[in-house]
Enzyme design. Sequence first.
Site, PDB file in Angstrom:
ATOM      1  N   ARG A 254      19.402  22.110   9.426  1.00  0.00           N
ATOM      2  CA  ARG A 254      17.770  22.274   9.204  1.00  0.00           C
ATOM      3  C   ARG A 254      17.622  23.433   9.586  1.00  0.00           C
ATOM      4  NH1 ARG A 254      18.911  17.364  12.031  1.00  0.00           N
ATOM      5  NH2 ARG A 254      18.480  15.330  10.769  1.00  0.00           N
ATOM      6  N   LYS A 278      17.243  17.016  15.796  1.00  0.00           N
ATOM      7  CA  LYS A 278      16.175  16.206  16.048  1.00  0.00           C
ATOM      8  C   LYS A 278      16.213  15.425  17.430  1.00  0.00           C
ATOM      9  CE  LYS A 278      14.017  15.563  11.395  1.00  0.00           C
ATOM     10  NZ  LYS A 278      13.856  14.436  10.521  1.00  0.00           N
ATOM     11  N   HIS A 350      15.642  23.035   2.989  1.00  0.00           N
ATOM     12  CA  HIS A 350      16.082  21.711   3.039  1.00  0.00           C
ATOM     13  C   HIS A 350      17.020  21.441   1.827  1.00  0.00           C
ATOM     14  CE1 HIS A 350      16.051  18.509   5.924  1.00  0.00           C
ATOM     15  NE2 HIS A 350      15.885  17.861   5.086  1.00  0.00           N
ATOM     16  N   ARG A 353      20.720  21.386   2.310  1.00  0.00           N
ATOM     17  CA  ARG A 353      21.254  20.360   2.953  1.00  0.00           C
ATOM     18  C   ARG A 353      21.558  19.060   1.780  1.00  0.00           C
ATOM     19  NH1 ARG A 353      21.159  18.280   8.267  1.00  0.00           N
ATOM     20  NH2 ARG A 353      20.638  15.971   8.425  1.00  0.00           N
ATOM     21  N   HIS A 376      22.943  12.034  10.601  1.00  0.00           N
ATOM     22  CA  HIS A 376      21.686  11.209  10.547  1.00  0.00           C
ATOM     23  C   HIS A 376      21.615  10.173  11.732  1.00  0.00           C
ATOM     24  CE1 HIS A 376      21.297  11.901   5.618  1.00  0.00           C
ATOM     25  NE2 HIS A 376      20.685  12.715   6.562  1.00  0.00           N
ATOM     26  N   TYR A 385      21.468   9.408  -1.628  1.00  0.00           N
ATOM     27  CA  TYR A 385      22.323  10.309  -2.115  1.00  0.00           C
ATOM     28  C   TYR A 385      23.136   9.491  -3.288  1.00  0.00           C
ATOM     29  CZ  TYR A 385      20.699  13.767   1.142  1.00  0.00           C
ATOM     30  OH  TYR A 385      20.033  14.489   1.840  1.00  0.00           O
TER      31      TYR A 385
END
Length: 405
Positions: A254, A278, A350, A353, A376, A385
């Site tokens: 990110r 995150k 992004h 990614r 994730h 995806y």
Amino acid sequence: MQTYSLSTPGLWTGLEDWPHRACVDAVVAAMQAERYSAKSIYQFVQSARRFAAWRGETTGDAPLAYDDTDRSLAHRRATAVVPNGQRKALARLREAMVQAGVLSLPPVVSGPADDILQQFEASLVRRGYKPKSVGSYIWFARPFLQELWDGETELTAGAVLAYIERNAGQRSTTTVRIMCSRIRVLLRFLHAEGQIGADLAAAIPSARGDRSAGLPSYLAPDQVEAVLVSCDRDTVAGRRDHAVLMLLARLGLRAAEVALLTLDDVDWRAGVLRVIGKGGRVAQMPLPSDVGEALAVYIRRDRPASASRTIFHRVETPCGPFTTSTPVILIARRALRRAGVRGSVRGASHVFRHSLATHLIRSGASLNEIGQVLRHQEPDTARIYAKVDVAGLRSLSLAWPGGAR
């Protein structure tokens, strides 16, 4: 051609015995450390000299006031043209005088909304919210309270709903969803603290947008390579940008993760990169040789000497380290433009990614493996995806009645 030297005769006239000369020297030293041009530093000293002269002519030995710099600019505007950069120069000087303790910040006049905001912010910090998240909550809470909160009138569901409707019209669905979630938390806080009689969070309508409703934006492999090749690696900026884009494209990091990487996050011997993602979650990722080479070239050749351990720095003055995701996003945006990538590509940084995940799933990787690569937290996050695996989806489709058998 004019030369800009700090030893130019007359440049320091009036500053030699000025009581706050140390503040001027501090700013000069900081500008030199940040690689400002000799002209910029020279013009700062000129502005400081003019300010000192104005102070001597108008206020004498009176104590410094916070608005003295503003008053000097107003006086200058009334008598002559304000030189380019003088406003910025005096802002630097004022900041230095505040830091030195010779100038005090003006008292803050707070009202009911400000008091509640301080309590709300303290509550978020106690609950473990990160500074960036706290800032987002305060950003949306401040105008809401300033418009609706006077400390006495009871908030109503109708007033809350009317506020949301007024402020949702010119904003994207995503922004409205964030605004609603932030204000719901604020309303629950007000109710828990006894500031309002009813929990009005339910009065805010849902502004949900199914993030899996559309296809993710992504680049084809040849487009990704075109973006990487677009960096001019004969320049400092080009080598830095190439290293940034390699981290985005090869590892799917990110923007904030790239921006805040430090020298301590790279284990060159083991070929491992530590990534703080995150929620402060730390992950160890393998460092591909081409990514490591791009990083090493920038660090050895171009990274400026700095007290900061952050890897990436600005090329133009001030040459400080990246502190937010914004420089990375801008680097990606410029690179996409150079490579001629147009269309509906959203999220300049992004998109790399998404492109990595799309390439992985089309190469046969499972959703679980993609989730591990992209770190994730929720296993279902990678489901979006699956929709770009056209061949896989086609194999699941039913034959059209009456069509070919």
